[in-house]
Design a protein around this motif. Structure first.
Motif, PDB file in Angstrom:
ATOM      1  N   UNK A 205    -129.147 -21.037-107.958  1.00 40.41           N
ATOM      2  CA  UNK A 205    -128.634 -19.807-108.531  1.00 40.41           C
ATOM      3  C   UNK A 205    -128.549 -18.650-107.547  1.00 40.41           C
ATOM      4  N   UNK A 206    -128.608 -18.946-106.275  1.00 44.35           N
ATOM      5  CA  UNK A 206    -128.501 -17.903-105.259  1.00 44.35           C
ATOM      6  C   UNK A 206    -129.822 -17.250-104.902  1.00 44.35           C
ATOM      7  N   UNK A 207    -130.929 -17.746-105.457  1.00 50.29           N
ATOM      8  CA  UNK A 207    -132.228 -17.098-105.220  1.00 50.29           C
ATOM      9  C   UNK A 207    -132.618 -17.124-103.751  1.00 50.29           C
ATOM     10  N   UNK A 252    -116.356 -17.266-105.585  1.00 48.62           N
ATOM     11  CA  UNK A 252    -116.430 -15.907-106.127  1.00 48.62           C
ATOM     12  C   UNK A 252    -117.874 -15.506-106.399  1.00 48.62           C
ATOM     13  N   UNK A 253    -118.734 -16.489-106.689  1.00 44.78           N
ATOM     14  CA  UNK A 253    -120.148 -16.181-106.913  1.00 44.78           C
ATOM     15  C   UNK A 253    -120.833 -15.735-105.630  1.00 44.78           C
ATOM     16  N   UNK A 254    -120.288 -16.140-104.487  1.00 42.95           N
ATOM     17  CA  UNK A 254    -120.892 -15.755-103.209  1.00 42.95           C
ATOM     18  C   UNK A 254    -120.747 -14.258-102.941  1.00 42.95           C
ATOM     19  N   UNK A 255    -119.700 -13.651-103.513  1.00 37.36           N
ATOM     20  CA  UNK A 255    -119.480 -12.221-103.291  1.00 37.36           C
ATOM     21  C   UNK A 255    -120.676 -11.424-103.791  1.00 37.36           C
ATOM     22  N   UNK A 256    -121.191 -11.805-104.950  1.00 36.09           N
ATOM     23  CA  UNK A 256    -122.317 -11.085-105.532  1.00 36.09           C
ATOM     24  C   UNK A 256    -123.580 -11.225-104.683  1.00 36.09           C
ATOM     25  N   UNK A 257    -123.622 -12.257-103.843  1.00 40.42           N
ATOM     26  CA  UNK A 257    -124.774 -12.460-102.951  1.00 40.42           C
ATOM     27  C   UNK A 257    -124.644 -11.669-101.658  1.00 40.42           C
ATOM     28  N   UNK A 258    -123.487 -11.051-101.436  1.00 42.73           N
ATOM     29  CA  UNK A 258    -123.266 -10.292-100.213  1.00 42.73           C
ATOM     30  C   UNK A 258    -122.678 -11.112 -99.085  1.00 42.73           C
ATOM     31  N   UNK A 280    -104.816 -23.971 -99.140  1.00 37.18           N
ATOM     32  CA  UNK A 280    -104.328 -23.446-100.419  1.00 37.18           C
ATOM     33  C   UNK A 280    -105.282 -22.385-100.965  1.00 37.18           C
ATOM     34  N   UNK A 281    -106.566 -22.520-100.637  1.00 35.81           N
ATOM     35  CA  UNK A 281    -107.563 -21.580-101.140  1.00 35.81           C
ATOM     36  C   UNK A 281    -107.612 -20.280-100.334  1.00 35.81           C
ATOM     37  N   UNK A 282    -107.038 -20.248 -99.138  1.00 31.97           N
ATOM     38  CA  UNK A 282    -107.167 -19.084 -98.257  1.00 31.97           C
ATOM     39  C   UNK A 282    -106.777 -17.773 -98.929  1.00 31.97           C
ATOM     40  N   UNK A 283    -105.610 -17.670 -99.598  1.00 30.62           N
ATOM     41  CA  UNK A 283    -105.259 -16.382-100.210  1.00 30.62           C
ATOM     42  C   UNK A 283    -106.263 -15.937-101.265  1.00 30.62           C
ATOM     43  N   UNK A 284    -106.732 -16.891-102.072  1.00 30.03           N
ATOM     44  CA  UNK A 284    -107.700 -16.539-103.105  1.00 30.03           C
ATOM     45  C   UNK A 284    -109.026 -16.111-102.509  1.00 30.03           C
ATOM     46  N   UNK A 285    -109.472 -16.785-101.450  1.00 29.56           N
ATOM     47  CA  UNK A 285    -110.713 -16.393-100.784  1.00 29.56           C
ATOM     48  C   UNK A 285    -110.577 -15.018-100.158  1.00 29.56           C
ATOM     49  N   UNK A 286    -109.442 -14.760 -99.526  1.00 31.84           N
ATOM     50  CA  UNK A 286    -109.233 -13.474 -98.865  1.00 31.84           C
ATOM     51  C   UNK A 286    -109.243 -12.318 -99.869  1.00 31.84           C
ATOM     52  N   UNK A 287    -108.876 -12.616-101.113  1.00 29.90           N
ATOM     53  CA  UNK A 287    -108.806 -11.573-102.140  1.00 29.90           C
ATOM     54  C   UNK A 287    -110.145 -11.281-102.799  1.00 29.90           C
TER      55      UNK A 287
END
Length: 288
Positions: A205-207, A252-258, A280-287
């Protein structure tokens, strides 16, 4: 957020090794990935591949030179070089050469080293853990001194350079990634010398990531270094049937971890389909 990939297994069976490696690298380059990392071992160390030594492994810096020639924009480095593999001046020269010949695309990935079985099998030096970390800190100091053009003698406990020189200079000072997340030695080195911190995608869970980055932030505060200066990269594995959409959602969950940067490995050698999924994931990751 940025996206890169790490090649840990070179055991392609659907074509010549050099051809397949070049195809994978060109696809990553054209697909907009930020970085391409290779493992630095003499024996296969992929925990999800065959037993160590049973499958192909290429020498890292020769491989990176080859990759520099077949790509045009992607950054290149090791994840990571054990400090005992090469004298610091030789390592810095290799990374500097890569930077000059690639047009400023080299990264320095370095750590204390850990593979005792590989060292014993191949006659590589691997001293006690404390000594390796002492050597790692001196190597980092030497790299920064050489890249700063400082030619004053360096006299450390393990390395002595009477007239250190770096010519040609790198096109830009290669960013330094320090491998590992140990709180006693590694993260303090990241706070003092690193440009990139590499944490691991652990299913808790990112702990663990929160804790490790919290320690790094405290260490930065203690020495007066802005925590934001250090890029936070997480290593994760692309699932064999994972779609680009699912991968972006998971990241997207990684964003909340910094997290600023996602570095991806895969089980076995990379396939064309897996690299296409990342592209294919690059644009979504960049956003994110």
């Amino acid at each position: 957020m940025r996206l890169s990939m790490s090649v840990t297994n070179f055991s392609w069976r659907d074509g010549a090794l050099a051809t397949r490696l070049a195809e994978i690298a060109r696809a990553a380059d054209a697909g907009g990935l930020d970085g391409l990392w290779v493992a630095d071992h003499l024996l296969q160390a992929d925990p999800y591949g065959a037993r160590p030594g049973e499958t192909e492994m290429l020498e890292a810096y020769t491989t990176l030179g080859y990759l520099a020639a077949v790509t045009g924009r992607i950054q290149l480095g090791t994840l990571v070089t054990g400090v005992t593999f090469r004298p610091p001046a030789l390592l810095v020269k290799a990374v500097t050469t890569l930077d000059v010949l690639s047009g400023g695309r080299a990264l320095l990935g370095i750590g204390a080293g850990y593979q005792a079985d590989e060292a014993a099998a191949m006659g590589l030096p691997l001293g006690p853990v404390g000594e390796r970390f002492d050597r790692l800190e001196e190597a980092l100091q030497i790299a920064l001194q050489l890249w700063a053009g400082d030619e004053t003698p360096f006299h450390g406990a393990h390395y002595r350079l009477e007239h250190p020189q770096s010519s040609p200079a790198p096109i830009r000072r290669p960013p330094i990634l320090i491998g590992g997340t140990g709180e006693k030695r590694t993260l303090p080195l990241v706070a003092r010398y690193g440009d990139v911190c590499n944490v691991f995608d652990i299913p808790d869970g990112g702990a663990t990531v929160r804790h490790k980055l919290g320690v790094l932030q405290r260490l930065c505060d203690e020495i007066g270094r802005p925590y934001a200066e250090i890029e936070k990269m997480i290593a994760t594995r692309l699932g064999p049937d994972e779609t680009a959409e699912a991968f972006v959602e998971r990241c997207s969950a990684f964003v909340e971890l910094g997290i600023d940067h996602v570095g991806v490995i895969t089980t076995g050698p990379w396939t064309d389909a897996a690299v296409a999924t990342l592209a294919e994931a690059v644009p979504g990751i960049a956003a994110l």
